[in-house]
Design a protein around this motif. Structure first.
Motif, PDB file in Angstrom:
ATOM      1  N   ASP A   1      10.025 -30.464  35.669  1.00 12.80           N
ATOM      2  CA  ASP A   1       9.975 -29.616  36.858  1.00 12.80           C
ATOM      3  C   ASP A   1      11.378 -29.119  37.220  1.00 12.80           C
ATOM      4  O   ASP A   1      12.287 -29.915  37.495  1.00 12.80           O
ATOM      5  CB  ASP A   1       9.379 -30.420  38.020  1.00 12.80           C
ATOM      6  N   ILE A   2      11.552 -27.793  37.218  1.00 15.70           N
ATOM      7  CA  ILE A   2      12.856 -27.200  37.536  1.00 15.70           C
ATOM      8  C   ILE A   2      13.271 -27.545  38.965  1.00 15.70           C
ATOM      9  O   ILE A   2      14.441 -27.837  39.235  1.00 15.70           O
ATOM     10  CB  ILE A   2      12.822 -25.677  37.348  1.00 15.70           C
ATOM     11  N   ASN A   3      12.331 -27.525  39.901  1.00 17.18           N
ATOM     12  CA  ASN A   3      12.669 -27.835  41.294  1.00 17.18           C
ATOM     13  C   ASN A   3      13.133 -29.283  41.436  1.00 17.18           C
ATOM     14  O   ASN A   3      14.002 -29.583  42.262  1.00 17.18           O
ATOM     15  CB  ASN A   3      11.462 -27.573  42.202  1.00 17.18           C
TER      16      ASN A   3
ATOM     17  N   ARG B   1      23.522 -32.188  31.416  1.00 11.96           N
ATOM     18  CA  ARG B   1      22.415 -31.510  30.737  1.00 11.96           C
ATOM     19  C   ARG B   1      21.551 -30.743  31.734  1.00 11.96           C
ATOM     20  O   ARG B   1      21.093 -29.631  31.442  1.00 11.96           O
ATOM     21  CB  ARG B   1      21.570 -32.547  29.980  1.00 11.96           C
ATOM     22  N   ALA B   2      21.344 -31.333  32.893  1.00  9.01           N
ATOM     23  CA  ALA B   2      20.574 -30.648  33.937  1.00  9.01           C
ATOM     24  C   ALA B   2      21.319 -29.395  34.397  1.00  9.01           C
ATOM     25  O   ALA B   2      20.711 -28.341  34.626  1.00  9.01           O
ATOM     26  CB  ALA B   2      20.321 -31.593  35.110  1.00  9.01           C
TER      27      ALA B   2
ATOM     28  N   GLU C   1      21.292 -21.921  32.305  1.00 11.29           N
ATOM     29  CA  GLU C   1      20.611 -21.092  31.317  1.00 11.29           C
ATOM     30  C   GLU C   1      19.418 -20.374  31.941  1.00 11.29           C
ATOM     31  O   GLU C   1      19.168 -19.195  31.657  1.00 11.29           O
ATOM     32  CB  GLU C   1      20.147 -21.954  30.139  1.00 11.29           C
ATOM     33  N   LEU C   2      18.679 -21.074  32.784  1.00 13.19           N
ATOM     34  CA  LEU C   2      17.537 -20.468  33.450  1.00 13.19           C
ATOM     35  C   LEU C   2      17.977 -19.315  34.342  1.00 13.19           C
ATOM     36  O   LEU C   2      17.363 -18.233  34.339  1.00 13.19           O
ATOM     37  CB  LEU C   2      16.783 -21.516  34.269  1.00 13.19           C
ATOM     38  N   GLU C   3      19.053 -19.529  35.096  1.00 15.22           N
ATOM     39  CA  GLU C   3      19.564 -18.465  35.977  1.00 15.22           C
ATOM     40  C   GLU C   3      20.058 -17.283  35.163  1.00 15.22           C
ATOM     41  O   GLU C   3      19.890 -16.125  35.564  1.00 15.22           O
ATOM     42  CB  GLU C   3      20.681 -19.025  36.862  1.00 15.22           C
ATOM     43  N   ASP C   4      20.664 -17.554  34.011  1.00 17.47           N
ATOM     44  CA  ASP C   4      21.146 -16.473  33.157  1.00 17.47           C
ATOM     45  C   ASP C   4      19.981 -15.657  32.619  1.00 17.47           C
ATOM     46  O   ASP C   4      20.047 -14.420  32.548  1.00 17.47           O
ATOM     47  CB  ASP C   4      21.965 -17.061  32.004  1.00 17.47           C
ATOM     48  N   ILE C   5      18.895 -16.328  32.241  1.00 19.62           N
ATOM     49  CA  ILE C   5      17.695 -15.625  31.772  1.00 19.62           C
ATOM     50  C   ILE C   5      17.133 -14.745  32.876  1.00 19.62           C
ATOM     51  O   ILE C   5      16.772 -13.582  32.652  1.00 19.62           O
ATOM     52  CB  ILE C   5      16.636 -16.641  31.296  1.00 19.62           C
ATOM     53  N   ARG C   6      17.062 -15.285  34.071  1.00 19.10           N
ATOM     54  CA  ARG C   6      16.531 -14.513  35.200  1.00 19.10           C
ATOM     55  C   ARG C   6      17.385 -13.276  35.483  1.00 19.10           C
ATOM     56  O   ARG C   6      16.860 -12.198  35.766  1.00 19.10           O
ATOM     57  CB  ARG C   6      16.458 -15.406  36.442  1.00 19.10           C
ATOM     58  N   ARG C   7      18.734 -13.462  35.438  1.00 13.78           N
ATOM     59  CA  ARG C   7      19.611 -12.314  35.674  1.00 13.78           C
ATOM     60  C   ARG C   7      19.417 -11.243  34.615  1.00 13.78           C
ATOM     61  O   ARG C   7      19.348 -10.046  34.920  1.00 13.78           O
ATOM     62  CB  ARG C   7      21.076 -12.774  35.690  1.00 13.78           C
TER      63      ARG C   7
ATOM     64  N   ARG D   1      27.941 -15.764  30.240  1.00 12.80           N
ATOM     65  CA  ARG D   1      26.781 -15.591  31.116  1.00 12.80           C
ATOM     66  C   ARG D   1      26.623 -14.126  31.519  1.00 12.80           C
ATOM     67  O   ARG D   1      27.603 -13.410  31.714  1.00 12.80           O
ATOM     68  CB  ARG D   1      26.918 -16.472  32.365  1.00 12.80           C
ATOM     69  N   SER D   2      25.374 -13.712  31.628  1.00 17.94           N
ATOM     70  CA  SER D   2      25.086 -12.330  32.007  1.00 17.94           C
ATOM     71  C   SER D   2      25.518 -12.078  33.441  1.00 17.94           C
ATOM     72  O   SER D   2      25.362 -12.933  34.311  1.00 17.94           O
ATOM     73  CB  SER D   2      23.588 -12.041  31.878  1.00 17.94           C
ATOM     74  N   LEU D   3      26.051 -10.888  33.672  1.00 19.36           N
ATOM     75  CA  LEU D   3      26.453 -10.494  35.015  1.00 19.36           C
ATOM     76  C   LEU D   3      25.310  -9.713  35.656  1.00 19.36           C
ATOM     77  O   LEU D   3      24.789  -8.765  35.069  1.00 19.36           O
ATOM     78  CB  LEU D   3      27.712  -9.621  34.941  1.00 19.36           C
ATOM     79  N   SER D   4      24.901 -10.139  36.832  1.00 19.18           N
ATOM     80  CA  SER D   4      23.801  -9.457  37.506  1.00 19.18           C
ATOM     81  C   SER D   4      24.227  -8.056  37.934  1.00 19.18           C
ATOM     82  O   SER D   4      25.417  -7.749  38.054  1.00 19.18           O
ATOM     83  CB  SER D   4      23.358 -10.257  38.735  1.00 19.18           C
ATOM     84  N   ASN D   5      23.233  -7.197  38.177  1.00 17.51           N
ATOM     85  CA  ASN D   5      23.536  -5.857  38.679  1.00 17.51           C
ATOM     86  C   ASN D   5      24.289  -5.936  39.999  1.00 17.51           C
ATOM     87  O   ASN D   5      25.164  -5.118  40.284  1.00 17.51           O
ATOM     88  CB  ASN D   5      22.241  -5.067  38.862  1.00 17.51           C
ATOM     89  N   ALA D   6      23.943  -6.934  40.823  1.00 18.45           N
ATOM     90  CA  ALA D   6      24.596  -7.086  42.125  1.00 18.45           C
ATOM     91  C   ALA D   6      26.080  -7.406  41.952  1.00 18.45           C
ATOM     92  O   ALA D   6      26.938  -6.881  42.667  1.00 18.45           O
ATOM     93  CB  ALA D   6      23.898  -8.179  42.930  1.00 18.45           C
TER      94      ALA D   6
END
Length: 305
Positions: free
Chosen positions: A2-4, A67-68, A74-80, A273-278
């Motif tokens: 669980d990510i949360n 590791r967490a 990584e999850l945040e980078d995918i979302r961005r 890491r990917s840079l968000s549009n914001a």
């Protein structure tokens, strides 16, 4: 997994408190405890020791922590990356900046940014430039607008935005204020009030003085330039201040031809890491506000560590 639950674990680990973690996550304390307990049950091990209201990681918790962190990053980078595909500028931008830049450089860019991108939730954290760079490395910040490091740092990408000349200043009542010519030897014979040792700005000065065999007499140190300016104005010593802060009737700029110092202010992001549009829009807003370097050169846009 669980990510949360992982996010709850990280918050507790970083704050050493279930209640503070609950505040950060906008949850109740029982909800955070439940998520951590669920993770412990899934891993079949205890992650925290709870002794006399003190929270500390167990050995299993220490093994899980890095590791967490990587999993969440990584999850945040995918979302961005996926969010960037639609070209919209929205979401949350967590960025760091120094107090000086926040007061002296960012306001026009921030005003225009908030007007153009009202859908972005800005989370601006004020801290020393060195701390902000570390936070970008750790993934706690997506972007930092700070004094750029004096040397490349692995996994950090820097983009120069503002050229920031540094000038030697004293109070108008300081003994050096009445001198027609002041040498560096004259200057360092008096007490200085400067930014703390180890800061990028202090390193610039120390590196310039080292080949000359000169050392500093530092009376007091603080990383708040506004405080330094006040201490200089009441005669507690000379200092090295950004040019933007030296136009005051109680300050005298010393013309020391032996040494011309400056620093570069700009954007710091994580190379991998990917840079968000914001975040990209924020960098663009600052670049739009920046004046060209005095020597007319454009410099190198990107420096990869």
């Amino acid at each position: 997994m669980d990510i949360n639950a992982l996010k709850a674990f990280l918050a507790v680990a970083e704050t050493a408190s279930f209640s503070v973690a609950a505040e950060q996550l906008h949850l109740t304390q029982p909800a955070v405890s439940k998520r951590v307990a669920s993770l412990e049950e899934e891993l079949n091990t205890r992650l925290f020791d709870r002794i006399s209201r003190r929270i500390s990681l167990t050995e299993a918790g220490r093994q899980l922590l890095p590791r967490a962190q990587r999993m969440i990053y990584e999850l945040e980078d995918i979302r961005r990356s996926i969010s960037n595909l639609n070209g919209e500028v929205n979401g949350r931008l967590t960025m760091g900046t120094s107090h000086h830049i926040g007061l002296r450089r960012l306001p026009p860019a921030l005003k225009r940014y908030s007007r153009n991108y009202p859908e972005v939730q800005l989370d601006i954290r004020f801290m020393d430039s060195e701390t902000a760079c570390s936070a970008v490395l750790q993934g706690d910040l997506e972007l930092a607008i700070v004094t750029l490091p004096t040397e490349p740092i692995a996994n950090l990408t820097t983009r120069p935005i503002w050229h920031d000349p540094l000038l030697f200043v004293v109070s108008t009542e300081h003994p050096l204020a009445s001198c027609r010519r002041v040498s560096l030897a004259d200057l360092v014979s008096y007490q200085a009030v400067l930014v703390a040792k180890g800061t990028y700005t202090q390193r610039i000065l120390e590196r310039a003085l080292q080949p000359l065999g000169l050392s500093l007499k530092i009376g007091m140190a603080t990383n708040y330039f506004e405080t330094l300016k006040m201490m200089v104005s009441i005669g507690l010593g000379w200092s090295l201040l950004p040019e933007t802060m030296t136009h005051a009737p109680d300050l005298k700029v010393l013309d020391i031809s032996e040494l011309q110092l400056s620093r570069t202010l700009g954007a710091v992001t994580h190379t991998n890491r990917s840079l968000s549009n914001a975040a990209q829009a924020m960098v663009d807003a600052c670049l739009e506000d920046a004046a060209p370097p005095r020597d007319g050169s454009q410099g190198e846009d990107l420096i990869r560590g």
